[in-house]
Structures are given as C-alpha cells and as structure tokens.
Scaffold this active site. Structure first.
Site, PDB file in Angstrom:
ATOM      1  N   CYS A  17      -0.466   4.120   2.069  1.00  0.00           N
ATOM      2  CA  CYS A  17      -0.285   3.934   3.518  1.00  0.00           C
ATOM      3  C   CYS A  17       1.170   4.156   3.927  1.00  0.00           C
ATOM      4  CB  CYS A  17      -0.669   2.520   3.933  1.00  0.00           C
ATOM      5  SG  CYS A  17      -2.218   1.943   3.256  1.00  0.00           S
ATOM      6  N   ASP A  18       2.105   3.638   3.151  1.00  0.00           N
ATOM      7  CA  ASP A  18       3.485   3.534   3.636  1.00  0.00           C
ATOM      8  C   ASP A  18       4.511   4.346   2.858  1.00  0.00           C
ATOM      9  OD1 ASP A  18       2.586   1.799   5.586  1.00  0.00           O
ATOM     10  OD2 ASP A  18       2.820   0.041   4.311  1.00  0.00           O
TER      11      ASP A  18
ATOM     12  N   CYS B 139       0.838  -1.205   0.000  1.00  0.00           N
ATOM     13  CA  CYS B 139       0.000   0.000   0.000  1.00  0.00           C
ATOM     14  C   CYS B 139       0.867   1.246   0.000  1.00  0.00           C
ATOM     15  CB  CYS B 139      -0.937  -0.015   1.202  1.00  0.00           C
ATOM     16  SG  CYS B 139      -1.992   1.440   1.309  1.00  0.00           S
TER      17      CYS B 139
HETATM   18  C1  LIG Z   1      -0.160  -3.856   5.674  1.00  0.00           C
HETATM   19  C2  LIG Z   1      -1.277  -2.854   5.514  1.00  0.00           C
HETATM   20  C3  LIG Z   1      -1.087  -1.562   5.924  1.00  0.00           C
HETATM   21  C4  LIG Z   1      -2.110  -0.637   5.786  1.00  0.00           C
HETATM   22  N1  LIG Z   1      -1.917   0.639   6.232  1.00  0.00           N
HETATM   23  C5  LIG Z   1      -2.921   1.528   6.149  1.00  0.00           C
HETATM   24  C6  LIG Z   1      -2.749   2.851   6.646  1.00  0.00           C
HETATM   25  O1  LIG Z   1      -1.674   3.219   7.119  1.00  0.00           O
HETATM   26  N2  LIG Z   1      -3.807   3.704   6.541  1.00  0.00           N
HETATM   27  C7  LIG Z   1      -5.011   3.330   5.982  1.00  0.00           C
HETATM   28  O2  LIG Z   1      -5.946   4.138   5.953  1.00  0.00           O
HETATM   29  N3  LIG Z   1      -5.175   2.082   5.496  1.00  0.00           N
HETATM   30  C8  LIG Z   1      -4.190   1.191   5.564  1.00  0.00           C
HETATM   31  N4  LIG Z   1      -4.351  -0.066   5.065  1.00  0.00           N
HETATM   32  C9  LIG Z   1      -5.629  -0.382   4.409  1.00  0.00           C
HETATM   33  C10 LIG Z   1      -6.694  -0.645   5.473  1.00  0.00           C
HETATM   34  O3  LIG Z   1      -6.213  -1.591   6.387  1.00  0.00           O
HETATM   35  C11 LIG Z   1      -7.975  -1.141   4.802  1.00  0.00           C
HETATM   36  O4  LIG Z   1      -8.416  -0.189   3.856  1.00  0.00           O
HETATM   37  C12 LIG Z   1      -9.080  -1.349   5.839  1.00  0.00           C
HETATM   38  O5  LIG Z   1      -8.655  -2.210   6.876  1.00  0.00           O
HETATM   39  C13 LIG Z   1     -10.325  -1.941   5.193  1.00  0.00           C
HETATM   40  O6  LIG Z   1     -11.257  -2.081   6.197  1.00  0.00           O
HETATM   41  P1  LIG Z   1     -12.502  -3.044   6.070  1.00  0.00           P
HETATM   42  O7  LIG Z   1     -13.282  -2.845   7.310  1.00  0.00           O
HETATM   43  O8  LIG Z   1     -13.174  -2.852   4.774  1.00  0.00           O
HETATM   44  O9  LIG Z   1     -11.917  -4.535   6.016  1.00  0.00           O
HETATM   45  P2  LIG Z   1     -10.682  -5.308   6.637  1.00  0.00           P
HETATM   46  O10 LIG Z   1      -9.829  -4.485   7.488  1.00  0.00           O
HETATM   47  O11 LIG Z   1     -10.094  -6.024   5.491  1.00  0.00           O
HETATM   48  O12 LIG Z   1     -11.422  -6.347   7.574  1.00  0.00           O
HETATM   49  C14 LIG Z   1     -12.195  -7.377   7.028  1.00  0.00           C
HETATM   50  C15 LIG Z   1     -12.829  -8.132   8.161  1.00  0.00           C
HETATM   51  O13 LIG Z   1     -13.744  -9.076   7.632  1.00  0.00           O
HETATM   52  C16 LIG Z   1     -13.643 -10.275   8.357  1.00  0.00           C
HETATM   53  N5  LIG Z   1     -14.172 -11.355   7.544  1.00  0.00           N
HETATM   54  C17 LIG Z   1     -13.764 -11.738   6.305  1.00  0.00           C
HETATM   55  N6  LIG Z   1     -14.474 -12.816   5.908  1.00  0.00           N
HETATM   56  C18 LIG Z   1     -15.340 -13.101   6.926  1.00  0.00           C
HETATM   57  C19 LIG Z   1     -16.296 -14.126   7.128  1.00  0.00           C
HETATM   58  N7  LIG Z   1     -16.537 -15.060   6.216  1.00  0.00           N
HETATM   59  N8  LIG Z   1     -16.977 -14.136   8.286  1.00  0.00           N
HETATM   60  C20 LIG Z   1     -16.777 -13.188   9.205  1.00  0.00           C
HETATM   61  N9  LIG Z   1     -15.868 -12.187   9.062  1.00  0.00           N
HETATM   62  C21 LIG Z   1     -15.151 -12.175   7.947  1.00  0.00           C
HETATM   63  C22 LIG Z   1     -12.167 -10.390   8.680  1.00  0.00           C
HETATM   64  O14 LIG Z   1     -11.950 -11.257   9.773  1.00  0.00           O
HETATM   65  C23 LIG Z   1     -11.858  -8.934   9.027  1.00  0.00           C
HETATM   66  O15 LIG Z   1     -12.126  -8.698  10.361  1.00  0.00           O
HETATM   67  C24 LIG Z   1      -3.343  -1.020   5.190  1.00  0.00           C
HETATM   68  C25 LIG Z   1      -3.533  -2.325   4.766  1.00  0.00           C
HETATM   69  C26 LIG Z   1      -2.509  -3.249   4.930  1.00  0.00           C
HETATM   70  C27 LIG Z   1      -2.722  -4.665   4.462  1.00  0.00           C
END
Ligand SMILES: Cc1cc2nc3c(=O)[nH]c(=O)nc-3n(C[C@H](O)[C@H](O)[C@H](O)COP(=O)(O)OP(=O)(O)OC[C@H]3O[C@@H](n4cnc5c(N)ncnc54)[C@H](O)[C@@H]3O)c2cc1C
Length: 335
Positions: A139-140, A136
């Site tokens: 992000c980084d 990302c």
């Molecule tokens: C290494 C890394 C660094 C990052 N750094 C940043 C940053 O500095 N700033 C920033 O803004 N963004 C950052 N991001 C991006 C950010 O993390 C994502 O945009 C954000 O987390 C997305 O949120 P979300 O709630 O859509 O899903 P996610 O965070 O992807 O969470 C998905 C959730 O769904 C759950 N889930 C999936 N399938 C199922 C199922 N079948 N049953 C029940 N639960 C399920 C998982 O367990 C998880 O809890 C980073 C991402 C990564 C990978």
C-alpha cells in the site's frame, strides 16, 4: 426485549468486501442487511492516500469508504450500526446476535470481518501511523522512493516486505530482535543477496521519532537486546511487519481455518465449510490483503449467495427461474 430482523442475506462487515457484497446482493434483489461493526468503513478509514484503487489516481481512504457506503445504500442495502457478538450456524435460518439486542435471522451469511495488522503497541507507533508508520508495503512503499526505511520483524512477512520495499527505497534496514530469521530459507537467501538491505540483529524498536508539524517520521530509536545500548537510525518510513490476524472471532470454532486463522474457502469460491455461509476479503485472504481483491471477493460472495439461495428455492419447488447474477429475471429464449 430483543428485536428480530429477518433477511435473505446478512453481510457482516463494512469494508470493501462488505460494501461490494451489498451492491451486488442489492442488485440481485436480495434486500441484504449489512451490519457495520465497530469500524464502519473498515481498515481504509485508518489511512490517508490510497493510490491503487482503480479509477482514482489518489483518494483518501475514509472518503473512498464513505462513497462505497453510499453506493451500497443507493442500490438498496440496509446498513445498520451494530456489532455481531455471536453466530448460530447450526440450524437455518442462521442467527446473528447483535450487541444492540437485535437478532438477525438470515438464509445466507456473507462474512467480511477483515483482518488486523499486528502492531508493537508503542505510543510513538500509534502517533505516526499513516504519517510514516505503516503495516502494508504494497500500500505505502511507493511513497518512499529513494528514501531510507526500516522494517521490523523476522518472519516471512518482514522479509517479503523488505524485499518489496527495495523497489522504491534507497536503503532498507531490517530490524529483528533475534540473531536469526524465522522466514523460509529461500526468502532469506534473497534477502541476504540484496545490496539495498542491511540486517540489524538483536535489536528491538524502542521509539519512532519525527517532526510534529507536519507530522512525519525522521528515524527510529532501537535497543540492543543483549547489551542494552540504544542507537538512532534515520528513516522516513517504518514498516511494522510482525504479522496479521484475521478477525475470525465469530467463526473460529465453527468454520475451517488455516494459515493462522484465515477462513478456508473452496478453490475459486467464497463458499466456506458451512453451506450458505460465504467469506470474503481479508478474513479469508492471507496473501494479497488489498482493497480491490477484497471488493472482488465481496462480489463473488454475493453472486454465490444468490445462486445458492436460488438452488434452495428450486429444491423446495418455489422458484423455477435461473438466476442471472445481475438481478434481472431470465427470459425464456425465443424459439
Ligand atoms: C493503514 C492501512 C493502509 C492500507 N492501504 C491500502 C491501500 O493503499 N490499498 C489497498 O488496496 N489496501 C490497503 N490496505 C488494506 C485494505 O484496507 C484491506 O485489504 C481491506 O480494507 C480489507 O477489506 P475487508 O472488507 O476484507 O475488511 P476490513 O476493511 O478489515 O473491514 C472489516 C469490517 O468488518 C467489521 N467487523 C469486524 N468484526 C465485526 C463484527 N463482529 N460485527 C460486525 N462487523 C464486524 C469492521 O467493523 C469492518 O467494517 C490498507 C490497510 C491499512 C491498515
């Protein structure tokens, strides 16, 4: 024997979108159940410093997610450690089957299952994830001011990330296995014109190299796919930009998707193609993929679910009040 839990709103996923939906749905008195999935806290639990979450100049990703969970719980969200294995969206109440054996029956569902960056699968890539290896740039990228970095990939994501990273890095080397890019021509033009970017054609990443203590990237070892020759390139950051995959397994045959599997929502809304099923966060967002945008969509999904549920009640003549969106009943205006 399977247990059945009934709720007005079931939230699937415990990233920023899911927990924010929990906060808003709880404050709307919907008593939501949130199922966390295999990665409680979501993607941010896999990173270290987050510097773009408003209100925190710097926060550790796992700490931020612990706070979000506590916030959702304090507002009244019931948080359950379970994984949804399948959904039945043909009849209402909708049914979600948990790995635990529990069946969750819900009037409305908020899908917040996120997305995953695609990785190459190298042991050294895994070792340095969060310590110089990232997927990302938004992000980084900021951590690599005036440093040399490499980007791996050849599509739009790779070119966009490489261009973005020139805002910080002294030099960006784009490593691609082929001798031409798949990215759109307009992006390629910008890439080739950028003096900070060097192309390394016909090369594959073999290994990320670096220091042990502290753990940190110092370079990459790449192999020419035509000659087999191995070269070392110094770099403090390695960005793997070979695409993202939305976690759409539960709904890919049930809901409309696009752009490689992202769930389609109506414009300016989190409504999906099935009434009462809302999608928020990275599952639906092929563009921004940020914690703050995911949280924003979690808020939208909860408010839209509240409104939709109230409309169902009105249809059935159960409730004549108009929802405010903040859990408070609307008082009739004084004449
Ligand atoms: C290494 C890394 C660094 C990052 N750094 C940043 C940053 O500095 N700033 C920033 O803004 N963004 C950052 N991001 C991006 C950010 O993390 C994502 O945009 C954000 O987390 C997305 O949120 P979300 O709630 O859509 O899903 P996610 O965070 O992807 O969470 C998905 C959730 O769904 C759950 N889930 C999936 N399938 C199922 C199922 N079948 N049953 C029940 N639960 C399920 C998982 O367990 C998880 O809890 C980073 C991402 C990564 C990978």
């Amino acid at each position: 024997m399977s247990d059945t839990r009934r709720t007005k709103v079931l939230i699937i996923g415990s990233g920023p979108a899911g927990y924010t939906a929990g906060v808003y749905a709880s404050r709307a008195m919907l008593e939501p159940i949130l199922v966390q999935g295999i990665e409680p806290g979501g993607q941010l639990t896999t990173t270290t410093e987050v510097e773009n979450w408003p209100g925190d100049t710097e926060v550790q990703g796992p700490d931020l997610m612990v706070r979000m969970e506590a916030h959702a719980k304090a507002m009244g969200t019931e948080i359950i450690g379970d994984i949804i294995t399948s959904l039945d969206l043909d009849t209402r109440p909708y049914k979600a089957h948990g790995d635990s054996g529990t069946v969750y029956e819900a009037d409305a569902i908020i899908l917040a299952t996120g997305a995953r960056a695609k990785w190459l699968g190298l042991p050294s890539e895994e070792k340095f994830k969060g310590f110089g290896v990232s997927a990302c740039a938004t992000c980084d990228g900021f951590f690599y001011r005036n440093q040399e970095i490499v980007v791996v990939g050849g599509g739009n994501t790779a070119v966009e990330e490489a261009l973005f990273l020139t805002n910080f890095a002294s030099k960006v080397t784009l490593i691609h296995r082929r001798d031409e890019l798949r990215a759109e021509k307009i992006l390629q033009d910008r890439l080739f014109k950028n003096p900070k970017i060097e192309m390394l054609w016909d090369h594959g990443l073999e290994e990320v190299t670096g220091t042990e203590n502290p753990l940190g990237v110092e370079g990459v070892r790449v192999r020419n796919v035509k000659t087999g020759e191995v070269t070392e390139i110094p770099a403090k950051g390695v960005f793997i930009a070979i695409g993202h995959a939305p976690a759409n397994e539960l709904v890919k045959d049930k809901l409309e998707t696009h752009m490689g599997g992202y769930v389609v929502t109506k414009p300016d809304s989190t409504e999906t193609s099935i009434p009462g099923v809302f999608a928020a966060g990275d599952l639906t967002d092929h563009k921004y993929r940020q914690a703050v945008t995911s949280a924003g969509m979690g808020c939208m999904a909860a408010l839209e679910a509240e409104r939709w549920l109230a409309e169902q009640d009105l249809d059935e003549g159960k409730d004549e009040t108009e929802p405010l969106g903040y859990g408070a009943p609307v008082e009739p205006a004084a004449e």
